[in-house]
Design a protein around this motif. Structure first.
Motif: not given
Length: 357
Positions: A247-257, A259-271
């Motif tokens: 999850w961290l790798e594919l979501g490109r999450i290295a800092r901050g929360p 587990f995050r919400a995922i945008a409905r429009k583009n399917g990207g990970v929000s902050a």
């Protein structure tokens, strides 16, 4: 002129400490608010609003606290009575509270009175006697959420897709189960210490996948700071640590929360951090989809599961010394841990046979 200067200087000297104390007072109030979790604080605020509203309808003032008035309020809550004393069930009023909800509401009222500098003595006969009578007349065994065991968790994971949202939710379920975490602890995790103002802890991945190790969680829970170790599983398909790493790798999450919400429009990970309500909805949705407790009607099946089902499942499944489970879950007393252990020790000790029958 010298005396005037002296007086002005003295005035400034007095003003500076006053401003400093005011700032300390505000900081102290902040610390007092942080003494409770966000969910508990919201509940206590709601409890006080309900109580204050009832007082207004009765034409009563909240200060100073009156134990007799509080006793009357407890009786009104459990009877579902309005300001005139008439029952309001089915007539647009609020239904009677359960005993556990009533006790929680009393805790919220007491907490607010303490913050106002007016401690309320719940041992006063006007409160204690009424509450004891309510417990005797309306008390029920505590309603426990169904425990989710390891094989059931695997069935829940199997119903989730392997897209970004599904991978995130798989990690949430697996980490919540293996860590025995509260839902607020799951969504409160950060990638490291001191990264967000609203974080409830952070993660540290120890050792590479081929070298063992696992996940170390540092959590600030109800009983203070504690560390929780989550070891790697026997297979990447069932390993909570591997799911989190994916999850961290594919979501490109290295800092901050984490587990995050995922945008409905583009399917990207929000902050933004996920709400803890997402965990409860996720557990219910996947438990139903996996067919858990199919013997129950649909409505009862949904009510049977919550975020606590993950904690109860770990506590019931882990066949190790109780003290280890207690520390892992962050319980202050072993009695609380035993409440989570569904059927684990049932009939293991047979006192009937031990007595000679």
């Amino acid at each position: 002129m010298a005396e005037a200067d002296k007086g002005e200087t003295g005035g400034r000297a007095l003003a500076e400490p006053a401003a400093h104390l005011a700032a300390l007072s505000e900081k102290a109030r902040d610390y007092a608010r942080n003494a409770r979790s966000e969910n508990t604080q919201r509940a206590y605020d709601a409890d006080w609003r309900q109580f204050a509203s009832w007082l207004r309808r009765q034409g009563l003032e909240p200060l100073p606290p009156d134990p007799q008035t509080v006793g009357l309020y407890l009786a009104a809550c459990v009877e579902g009575a309005d300001s005139a004393g008439a029952r309001t069930i089915g007539a647009g009023g609020r239904p009677p509270l359960s005993v556990s909800s009533l006790e929680r509401r009393l805790s919220g009222i007491c907490w607010r009175y303490r913050q106002l500098g007016f401690p309320l003595d719940t041992g006063d006969p006007h409160i204690a006697t009424v509450l004891a009578g309510i417990r005797r007349a309306h008390g029920r065994p505590p309603a426990q959420k169904a425990a989710i065991y390891a094989d059931e968790l695997l069935a829940m994971l199997a119903v989730l897709d392997n897209d970004l949202r599904g991978l995130r939710d798989k990690a949430i379920l697996a980490i919540g189960f293996a860590g025995g975490l509260r839902r607020s602890e799951i969504v409160g995790l950060d990638c490291g210490p001191d990264q967000t103002a609203d974080g409830a802890g952070w993660i540290e991945i120890v050792g590479a996948q081929e070298n063992g190790g696992g996940l170390l969680l540092t959590l600030n829970g109800k009983t203070g700071w504690r560390e929780v170790e989550i070891g790697r599983g026997s297979s990447p398909l069932t390993c909570p640590v591997a799911m989190l790493e994916t999850w961290l790798e594919l979501g490109r999450i290295a800092r901050g929360p984490v587990f995050r919400a995922i945008a409905r429009k583009n399917g990207g990970v929000s902050a933004g951090r996920l709400s803890d309500k997402h965990v409860a909805r996720l557990v219910q949705k996947t438990a139903l989809a996996a067919g858990l407790r199919g013997d129950l009607p649909e409505g009862e099946r949904k009510r049977a599961f919550s975020g606590h089902s993950l904690r109860a499942g770990l506590a019931s499944s882990a066949q190790i010394e109780e003290g280890h489970v207690q520390r892992h879950l962050g319980h202050a007393a072993p009695e609380m841990t035993r409440r989570y252990q569904r059927k684990r020790d049932r009939f293991r000790v047979n006192l009937t046979k031990a007595a000679g029958l």
